[in-house]
Design an enzyme around this catalytic site. Structure first.
Site, PDB file in Angstrom:
ATOM      1  N   ASP A 190      -2.945  -7.420  -5.156  1.00 55.09           N
ATOM      2  CA  ASP A 190      -4.006  -7.359  -4.154  1.00 55.09           C
ATOM      3  C   ASP A 190      -3.519  -8.153  -2.939  1.00 55.09           C
ATOM      4  O   ASP A 190      -3.408  -9.381  -2.988  1.00 55.09           O
ATOM      5  CB  ASP A 190      -5.299  -7.959  -4.716  1.00 55.09           C
ATOM      6  CG  ASP A 190      -6.434  -7.909  -3.706  1.00 55.09           C
ATOM      7  OD1 ASP A 190      -6.187  -7.625  -2.513  1.00 55.09           O
ATOM      8  OD2 ASP A 190      -7.586  -8.166  -4.120  1.00 55.09           O
ATOM      9  N   ALA A 219     -10.624  -5.039  15.211  1.00 54.46           N
ATOM     10  CA  ALA A 219     -10.183  -6.431  15.419  1.00 54.46           C
ATOM     11  C   ALA A 219      -8.964  -6.744  14.557  1.00 54.46           C
ATOM     12  O   ALA A 219      -8.034  -7.427  15.006  1.00 54.46           O
ATOM     13  CB  ALA A 219     -11.330  -7.388  15.083  1.00 54.46           C
ATOM     14  N   TYR A 267     -12.260  -3.497  11.658  1.00 61.47           N
ATOM     15  CA  TYR A 267     -10.998  -2.751  11.590  1.00 61.47           C
ATOM     16  C   TYR A 267     -10.278  -2.831  12.944  1.00 61.47           C
ATOM     17  O   TYR A 267      -9.091  -3.154  13.003  1.00 61.47           O
ATOM     18  CB  TYR A 267     -11.280  -1.297  11.218  1.00 61.47           C
ATOM     19  CG  TYR A 267     -10.032  -0.448  11.082  1.00 61.47           C
ATOM     20  CD1 TYR A 267      -9.313  -0.425   9.898  1.00 61.47           C
ATOM     21  CD2 TYR A 267      -9.589   0.346  12.140  1.00 61.47           C
ATOM     22  CE1 TYR A 267      -8.174   0.361   9.764  1.00 61.47           C
ATOM     23  CE2 TYR A 267      -8.453   1.134  12.021  1.00 61.47           C
ATOM     24  CZ  TYR A 267      -7.750   1.144  10.828  1.00 61.47           C
ATOM     25  OH  TYR A 267      -6.618   1.914  10.710  1.00 61.47           O
ATOM     26  N   ASN A 273       1.692  -2.065   5.379  1.00 58.46           N
ATOM     27  CA  ASN A 273       0.956  -0.806   5.541  1.00 58.46           C
ATOM     28  C   ASN A 273      -0.431  -0.836   4.893  1.00 58.46           C
ATOM     29  O   ASN A 273      -1.325  -0.118   5.331  1.00 58.46           O
ATOM     30  CB  ASN A 273       1.796   0.336   4.933  1.00 58.46           C
ATOM     31  CG  ASN A 273       1.006   1.607   4.775  1.00 58.46           C
ATOM     32  OD1 ASN A 273       0.746   2.306   5.751  1.00 58.46           O
ATOM     33  ND2 ASN A 273       0.596   1.918   3.549  1.00 58.46           N
ATOM     34  N   SER A 279      -3.075   0.496  14.525  1.00 56.12           N
ATOM     35  CA  SER A 279      -3.933   1.660  14.779  1.00 56.12           C
ATOM     36  C   SER A 279      -4.276   1.756  16.256  1.00 56.12           C
ATOM     37  O   SER A 279      -4.369   0.738  16.955  1.00 56.12           O
ATOM     38  CB  SER A 279      -5.228   1.519  13.983  1.00 56.12           C
ATOM     39  OG  SER A 279      -6.169   2.473  14.401  1.00 56.12           O
ATOM     40  N   LYS A 291      -6.637  -4.743  13.609  1.00 54.79           N
ATOM     41  CA  LYS A 291      -5.430  -4.086  14.135  1.00 54.79           C
ATOM     42  C   LYS A 291      -5.006  -4.706  15.474  1.00 54.79           C
ATOM     43  O   LYS A 291      -3.797  -4.772  15.766  1.00 54.79           O
ATOM     44  CB  LYS A 291      -5.662  -2.584  14.263  1.00 54.79           C
ATOM     45  CG  LYS A 291      -5.935  -1.884  12.927  1.00 54.79           C
ATOM     46  CD  LYS A 291      -4.811  -2.067  11.911  1.00 54.79           C
ATOM     47  CE  LYS A 291      -4.996  -1.189  10.682  1.00 54.79           C
ATOM     48  NZ  LYS A 291      -3.915  -1.351   9.695  1.00 54.79           N
ATOM     49  N   SER A 326       1.332   3.457  -2.407  1.00 57.19           N
ATOM     50  CA  SER A 326       1.042   4.466  -3.426  1.00 57.19           C
ATOM     51  C   SER A 326       0.552   5.785  -2.846  1.00 57.19           C
ATOM     52  O   SER A 326       0.775   6.845  -3.422  1.00 57.19           O
ATOM     53  CB  SER A 326      -0.006   3.914  -4.408  1.00 57.19           C
ATOM     54  OG  SER A 326      -1.113   3.395  -3.714  1.00 57.19           O
ATOM     55  N   ARG A 327      -0.128   5.724  -1.710  1.00 54.28           N
ATOM     56  CA  ARG A 327      -0.763   6.937  -1.167  1.00 54.28           C
ATOM     57  C   ARG A 327      -0.529   7.022   0.337  1.00 54.28           C
ATOM     58  O   ARG A 327      -0.093   6.058   0.959  1.00 54.28           O
ATOM     59  CB  ARG A 327      -2.283   6.894  -1.424  1.00 54.28           C
ATOM     60  CG  ARG A 327      -2.646   6.953  -2.881  1.00 54.28           C
ATOM     61  CD  ARG A 327      -4.146   7.005  -3.096  1.00 54.28           C
ATOM     62  NE  ARG A 327      -4.797   5.727  -2.846  1.00 54.28           N
ATOM     63  CZ  ARG A 327      -5.716   5.522  -1.900  1.00 54.28           C
ATOM     64  NH1 ARG A 327      -6.098   6.508  -1.119  1.00 54.28           N
ATOM     65  NH2 ARG A 327      -6.254   4.331  -1.735  1.00 54.28           N
ATOM     66  N   GLY A 354       0.829  -1.206   0.000  1.00 57.38           N
ATOM     67  CA  GLY A 354       0.000   0.000   0.000  1.00 57.38           C
ATOM     68  C   GLY A 354       0.861   1.252   0.000  1.00 57.38           C
ATOM     69  O   GLY A 354       0.587   2.189   0.749  1.00 57.38           O
TER      70      GLY A 354
HETATM   71  P1  NAP Z   1      -4.954   5.387   2.282  1.00 54.16           P
HETATM   72  O1  NAP Z   1      -4.502   6.776   2.053  1.00 54.16           O
HETATM   73  O2  NAP Z   1      -6.371   5.029   2.073  1.00 54.16           O
HETATM   74  O3  NAP Z   1      -4.011   4.397   1.440  1.00 54.16           O
HETATM   75  C1  NAP Z   1      -4.260   3.024   1.526  1.00 54.16           C
HETATM   76  C2  NAP Z   1      -3.192   2.286   0.767  1.00 54.16           C
HETATM   77  O4  NAP Z   1      -3.477   0.874   0.897  1.00 54.16           O
HETATM   78  C3  NAP Z   1      -3.176   2.626  -0.710  1.00 54.16           C
HETATM   79  O5  NAP Z   1      -1.841   2.648  -1.158  1.00 54.16           O
HETATM   80  C4  NAP Z   1      -3.925   1.443  -1.337  1.00 54.16           C
HETATM   81  O6  NAP Z   1      -3.504   1.150  -2.662  1.00 54.16           O
HETATM   82  C5  NAP Z   1      -3.509   0.315  -0.407  1.00 54.16           C
HETATM   83  N1  NAP Z   1      -4.428  -0.827  -0.470  1.00 54.16           N
HETATM   84  C6  NAP Z   1      -5.735  -0.868  -0.141  1.00 54.16           C
HETATM   85  N2  NAP Z   1      -6.236  -2.101  -0.383  1.00 54.16           N
HETATM   86  C7  NAP Z   1      -5.209  -2.832  -0.875  1.00 54.16           C
HETATM   87  C8  NAP Z   1      -5.085  -4.169  -1.326  1.00 54.16           C
HETATM   88  N3  NAP Z   1      -6.128  -5.011  -1.330  1.00 54.16           N
HETATM   89  N4  NAP Z   1      -3.870  -4.587  -1.766  1.00 54.16           N
HETATM   90  C9  NAP Z   1      -2.809  -3.744  -1.791  1.00 54.16           C
HETATM   91  N5  NAP Z   1      -2.872  -2.460  -1.376  1.00 54.16           N
HETATM   92  C10 NAP Z   1      -4.059  -2.025  -0.930  1.00 54.16           C
HETATM   93  O7  NAP Z   1      -4.640   4.936   3.794  1.00 54.16           O
HETATM   94  P2  NAP Z   1      -3.599   5.453   4.884  1.00 54.16           P
HETATM   95  O8  NAP Z   1      -4.312   6.386   5.779  1.00 54.16           O
HETATM   96  O9  NAP Z   1      -2.324   5.839   4.278  1.00 54.16           O
HETATM   97  O10 NAP Z   1      -3.429   4.088   5.712  1.00 54.16           O
HETATM   98  C11 NAP Z   1      -2.266   3.295   5.674  1.00 54.16           C
HETATM   99  C12 NAP Z   1      -2.280   2.387   6.882  1.00 54.16           C
HETATM  100  O11 NAP Z   1      -2.337   3.170   8.054  1.00 54.16           O
HETATM  101  C13 NAP Z   1      -3.488   1.449   6.937  1.00 54.16           C
HETATM  102  O12 NAP Z   1      -3.094   0.185   7.384  1.00 54.16           O
HETATM  103  C14 NAP Z   1      -4.385   2.125   7.954  1.00 54.16           C
HETATM  104  O13 NAP Z   1      -5.238   1.205   8.600  1.00 54.16           O
HETATM  105  C15 NAP Z   1      -3.371   2.714   8.894  1.00 54.16           C
HETATM  106  N6  NAP Z   1      -3.894   3.813   9.710  1.00 54.16           N
HETATM  107  C16 NAP Z   1      -4.402   4.930   9.113  1.00 54.16           C
HETATM  108  C17 NAP Z   1      -4.927   5.942   9.906  1.00 54.16           C
HETATM  109  C18 NAP Z   1      -5.503   7.210   9.330  1.00 54.16           C
HETATM  110  O14 NAP Z   1      -6.160   7.968  10.072  1.00 54.16           O
HETATM  111  N7  NAP Z   1      -5.292   7.522   8.075  1.00 54.16           N
HETATM  112  C19 NAP Z   1      -4.928   5.791  11.301  1.00 54.16           C
HETATM  113  C20 NAP Z   1      -4.397   4.637  11.866  1.00 54.16           C
HETATM  114  C21 NAP Z   1      -3.887   3.652  11.051  1.00 54.16           C
HETATM  115  P3  NAP Z   1      -4.337   1.662  -3.976  1.00 54.16           P
HETATM  116  O15 NAP Z   1      -4.552   3.133  -3.782  1.00 54.16           O
HETATM  117  O16 NAP Z   1      -3.445   1.353  -5.119  1.00 54.16           O
HETATM  118  O17 NAP Z   1      -5.613   0.884  -4.013  1.00 54.16           O
END
Ligand code: NAP
Length: 254
Positions: free
Chosen positions: A64, A162, A160, A91, A147, A164, A17-18, A15
């Protein structure tokens, strides 16, 4: 003492990319590493992330992470291309509502299957595949992106929370199992972070209340989570193995 120097280290970020994955990829590249970033649907974002990274040899791989065969192919392709793997960052994740009192049974099951499949099984399978190579090469590091929800509860997204909590337990179990192989495992547990994932909540009517959960009055920047990930992945942090590092601006203290 050199810290946060990843020169010639080979990194795989799922993950990537973003959001947090993107910030982490850039931070590793700035620290001298060669980075493979995995993405699922957003090739454009993956390409832009690669272009934003200093250094040479970075590349993106579509997979995926919820599909066991795809995970195996991903790790094999990355190891072959880079000649090994020093750090895996699990991630990739999803976060979407499926409240117990407003979801059909079918919706409930789909939400659990998808969330656990990506957030927990994906990380478990990537860790397994990476560990096989790390054991052979004599060491490595795995960092899981968990998380605050693992501890605080996720009333609208119970799968979610569960996933984490499971990821924390996975990190701790693998830390114990893999330390004899010189493989160190940790997790970061962010609160809300300003990414696409959190945007609907941060831009919504609860946005200000969410920011005020922290006495700093704000949520984390992705770069702040990346900093914690690099810290756990660094050579100097080996003895943190098994830890879950809270990065939540004191919004939830346990
Ligand atoms: P995000 O901006 O939504 O980015 C999610 C990333 O996961 C994207 O690169 C996406 O790839 C990838 N992804 C989703 N489904 C996938 C799959 N089936 N296979 C491979 N890649 C997949 O999320 P983020 O906020 O950066 O979150 C990253 C991590 O931090 C996650 O584990 C999230 O639970 C954790 N986190 C986030 C927050 C928050 O508030 N943002 C808080 C606590 C923990 P594509 O775009 O190519 O689909």
């Amino acid at each position: 003492m050199k810290t946060m120097d990843f020169t010639n280290q080979r990194i795989l970020i799922t993950g990537g990319s973003r959001g947090i994955g993107r910030a982490t990829a850039i931070a590793f590249a700035e620290a001298g590493a060669r980075v493979a970033l995995n993405f699922h649907s957003d090739k454009q974002a993956a390409t832009e992330t690669i272009e934003a990274m200093p250094g040479l040899g970075h590349f993106a791989v579509r997979a995926d992470i919820s599909q066991p065969e795809s995970v195996q192919q991903l790790v094999e392709a990355v190891v072959q291309e880079m000649g090994g793997l020093d750090v895996l960052v699990n991630n990739a994740g999803v976060f979407f509502p499926h409240p117990v009192d407003r979801s059909s049974y079918t919706e409930w099951q789909q939400a659990w299957e998808k969330t656990i499949g990506i957030n927990l099984m994906g990380a478990a399978n990537a860790s397994y595949c990476a560990a096989q190579h790390m054991i052979k090469q004599g060491g490595g590091r795995i960092v899981n992106v968990s998380s605050r929800g693992a501890y605080r509860g996720e009333p609208e997204q119970p799968a979610y929370g569960a996933s984490k909590a499971g990821l924390n337990a996975l990190s701790q179990s693998l830390a114990q199992a893999l330390a004899p192989h010189h493989i160190f495992v940790g997790a970061v547990a962010p609160g809300f972070v300003a990414t696409d994932m959190a945007k609907p909540w941060l831009d919504g009517e609860q946005g200000e209340a969410i920011r005020q959960q922290s006495p700093t009055g704000r949520v984390a920047k992705p770069e702040e989570i990346a900093h914690g990930i690099l810290f756990l992945a660094s050579e100097e942090s080996q003895f943190t193995t098994g830890c879950v590092l809270d990065i939540n601006g004191a919004s939830y203290l346990r």
